[in-house]
Design a protein around this motif. Structure first.
Motif, mmCIF file in Angstrom:
data_model
loop_
_atom_site.group_PDB
_atom_site.id
_atom_site.type_symbol
_atom_site.label_atom_id
_atom_site.label_comp_id
_atom_site.label_asym_id
_atom_site.label_seq_id
_atom_site.Cartn_x
_atom_site.Cartn_y
_atom_site.Cartn_z
ATOM 1 N N LYS A 59 0.666 -1.347 -0.133
ATOM 2 C CA LYS A 59 -0.059 -0.057 -0.070
ATOM 3 C C LYS A 59 0.832 1.202 -0.037
ATOM 4 N N ARG A 67 2.278 1.702 -3.341
ATOM 5 C CA ARG A 67 1.339 2.175 -4.266
ATOM 6 C C ARG A 67 1.094 3.519 -4.184
ATOM 7 N N ASP A 68 0.973 3.880 -2.908
ATOM 8 C CA ASP A 68 0.805 5.411 -2.537
ATOM 9 C C ASP A 68 1.871 6.286 -2.918
ATOM 10 N N CYS A 69 2.789 5.877 -2.776
ATOM 11 C CA CYS A 69 3.957 6.611 -3.175
ATOM 12 C C CYS A 69 4.130 6.741 -4.741
ATOM 13 N N GLU A 116 1.232 6.628 -6.719
ATOM 14 C CA GLU A 116 0.306 7.511 -7.112
ATOM 15 C C GLU A 116 0.645 8.996 -6.738
ATOM 16 N N ALA A 117 1.261 9.404 -5.767
ATOM 17 C CA ALA A 117 1.740 10.501 -5.304
ATOM 18 C C ALA A 117 2.656 11.242 -6.234
ATOM 19 N N ARG A 127 -2.269 13.074 -2.504
ATOM 20 C CA ARG A 127 -1.738 11.843 -2.704
ATOM 21 C C ARG A 127 -0.463 11.682 -2.021
ATOM 22 N N SER A 128 -0.011 12.738 -1.734
ATOM 23 C CA SER A 128 1.354 12.877 -0.858
ATOM 24 C C SER A 128 0.893 12.565 0.474
ATOM 25 N N MET A 153 -1.647 10.840 1.422
ATOM 26 C CA MET A 153 -1.864 9.337 1.641
ATOM 27 C C MET A 153 -0.673 8.579 1.614
ATOM 28 N N ALA A 154 0.418 8.831 0.846
ATOM 29 C CA ALA A 154 1.489 8.187 0.960
ATOM 30 C C ALA A 154 2.284 8.358 2.223
ATOM 31 N N SER A 213 0.520 5.988 4.737
ATOM 32 C CA SER A 213 0.814 4.763 4.134
ATOM 33 C C SER A 213 2.227 4.340 4.836
#
Length: 603
Positions: free
Chosen positions: A140, A143-145, A147-148, A179-180, A182-183, A186
């Motif tokens: 996760k 993935r978040d990284c 997407e960010a 996104r940043s 969320m990363a 995570s």
């Protein structure tokens, strides 16, 4: 060194090893169980073997039990029977202390092992679950990284694009910022999850599993120790019986050393010595002399009254007990032609019915009598033997021994009765002094009965003492006759010329010697035919039935025959009430066997 430190990564190896240890424990229990069955079967076969060869008759009734060889054999059988008992004891100890206890301990070990491995598997499952959560948070975060980073690139591109509207640029920047964020979350979650997993993994590998492995190690060591103790029990069960087995073997050795050949020979003499005097020398009969002699020529001359003299020169044939029929009733004197002699002169010579000369008479006797020579064959028992109270039906030596036994028994019974009478008198005195303990008159019947028994036993003792003295004198007399006969040199046969003068001299000499001879046991007045009445062959009797031997019987005593179990026999004479039956074997031979050993079928 322990399993938790050195074998921290060998979970499956430890699982296989502990299972192998429990399987070895079960294999040992199974081995001991089969060993117990072998010991029990061995002991059972030994006991059956002893029972097969143990004498059937009681020792006091078995004459063979008097021999040291038989006594030693019976002692060896008893020692083998004791040895079988020790094998049974080994089997019992192995069954109780090894099979039951070790099998019970094996079940406890299996339950403990199962519990430890269940705990280890739960710890493994928890660690694997934590690792999966870590992997999920890691993915996760990754993935978040991505997407960010992609959202940031998109916002930067729109910001440089002159054609993009301000709203699109702001929206792209907000998206990149989201996104940043969320990363970042995570990342924090992944970091926390990683920290938690590392903590759980350290606990698993450095604390939880080592404890489980150490418990398994302790369990396996206790199992090995208990198995070693089981091995020791196997040897201790043997060592416990070794002293007794050694005593059994020592008893067998003592029994072997107790065989005394000289003593057995003496026992055989004591059992079967008859006490009869040995038969005397057979008289020389000179048939070369003419039969017409003066009355003093020979035993077959013609007396002065004209009747032929049929008696020997003052001699009668000695008894030959070992080689003739015993206790056979004497037949009445018979004439040479078969008729009974007249009883007018019971003590005189027989008078024939016809005027035959002595040679014809002798010829008739020779035709009707079948001579029999003495031999050392085993002869069958006499028919119709009557058992008497003084044992006169037995040979003198055996009669003396039986009378001695009866006298000893009567003396023991007499002493017992005397002791009982003294005890009753003392009890009567106590009752008279202290009436509350009992009535003195109640003891009078017992005292009277005891006195009567004492008187009866005293009479029997006197009777047996008289019979014993008579039997001992008879034995000594027979022994003296035998010694005297063997110290006297034998008479050489006379060879005389056939002239009448020599005949007369020889006849006078014979008459002189006969006049100096002591009278025989049966007297000189018995007819000569009574000497041949034991030599007539009896007609073989026909069987009156059929019988089968139920048990094996060794016909060791005189008058008996041996028989094998299941042997078919011919019934010659029924039991007369003494417990013996006369039978005949198919191979030949006739004698007496115990009635209780037979299954009889009458014709």
């Amino acid at each position: 060194m322990d399993w938790g430190t050195e074998l921290w990564d060998q979970f499956e190896v430890l699982e296989r090893h502990t299972q192998w240890g429990l399987d070895l424990l079960d294999r040992y229990v199974k081995f001991v169980k089969e060993r117990t069955e072998v010991e029990q079967a061995y002991a059972k076969q030994l006991r059956s073997l002893v029972k097969k060869y143990m004498p059937k008759r009681p020792g006091k009734d078995d004459p063979e039990s008097k021999f040291s060889q038989q006594q030693s054999f019976v002692q060896i059988l008893q020692e083998v029977n004791d040895f079988a008992g020790q094998r049974e004891l080994v089997a019992e100890n192995l069954s109780v202390h090894v099979c039951l206890e070790v099998a019970k301990y094996s079940q406890e070990m299996k339950q403990e092992r199962k519990m430890h491995f269940q705990e280890g598997r739960r710890a493994q499952q928890q660690l694997e679950s934590g690792f999966k959560q870590l992997e999920n948070s890691k993915r996760k975060f990754e993935r978040d990284c991505r997407e960010a980073e992609k959202a940031a690139q998109t916002a930067e591109r729109l910001d440089q694009d002159i054609n993009a509207t301000k709203a699109d640029v702001e929206k792209a920047k907000q998206q990149a910022h989201l996104r940043s964020h969320m990363a970042e979350e995570s990342k924090n979650e992944y970091a926390a999850q990683l920290q938690r997993f590392n903590r759980d993994q350290a606990h698993f590998y450095f604390s939880q599993m080592p404890q489980i492995f150490n418990k398994l190690q302790d369990m396996d060591e206790r199992r090995a120790t208990h198995l070693g103790a089981g091995y020791r029990l196997l040897s201790e069960a043997e060592l416990q019986v070794v002293p007794i087995i050694a005593k059994c073997l020592e008893g067998m050795k003592v029994a072997a050393d107790a065989v005394d050949a000289k003593n057995d020979s003496q026992v055989l003499i004591e059992l079967h010595k008859s006490g009869f005097a040995r038969p005397g020398d057979v008289e020389f009969e000179d048939f070369s002399q003419p039969m017409n002699r003066v009355p003093s020529d020979s035993s077959l001359g013609t007396p002065s009254d004209g009747r032929p003299e049929l008696r020997g020169p003052g001699r009668s044939r000695a008894k030959r007990w070992p080689f003739g029929k015993k206790n056979k009733p004497r037949l009445p004197p018979l004439s040479p032609l078969g008729g009974p002699l007249p009883s007018a002169l019971p003590n005189g010579p027989p008078s024939p019915r016809s005027g035959l000369d002595p040679l014809a008479i002798l010829s008739e006797i020779s035709k009707s009598v079948k001579p029999r020579l003495a031999s050392f064959r085993s002869l069958r028992g006499s028919r119709g033997t009557v058992v008497t109270e003084d044992f006169s039906h037995l040979p003198p030596e055996q009669q003396r021994k039986r009378l001695q036994q009866q006298l000893e028994e009567r003396n023991r019974e007499l002493q017992k009765e005397i002791d009982q009478r003294e005890a009753l008198k003392k009890m009567k005195d106590v009752y008279e002094k202290t009436p509350q303990m009992g009535d003195p008159a109640s003891l009078e019947p017992q005292i009277t009965e005891t006195l009567n028994n004492i008187e009866r036993l005293k009479l029997e003792v006197q009777k047996y003492e008289a019979w014993l003295a008579e039997a001992e004198s008879r034995v000594l007399s027979n022994r003296g006759d035998t010694l005297g006969r063997h110290t006297r040199p034998p008479d050489p046969p006379a060879s005389a010329p056939p002239d009448s003068s020599s005949n007369g001299n020889n006849g006078s000499q014979d008459n002189k010697e006969s006049s100096e001879e002591p009278p025989s046991e049966e007297g000189q007045d018995a007819p000569i035919y009574t000497e041949f009445d034991e030599d007539f062959e009896e007609e073989p009797a026909s069987p009156i039935g059929h019988c089968v031997a139920i048990y094996h019987f060794e016909g060791s005593s005189e008058g008996t025959i041996s028989m094998a179990e299941g042997e078919d026999l011919s019934l010659m004479e029924e039991d007369k009430g003494d417990g013996w039956t006369r039978v005949r074997r198919k191979q030949g031979g006739e004698g007496y066997v115990p009635t209780s050993y037979l299954r009889v079928t009458l014709n």
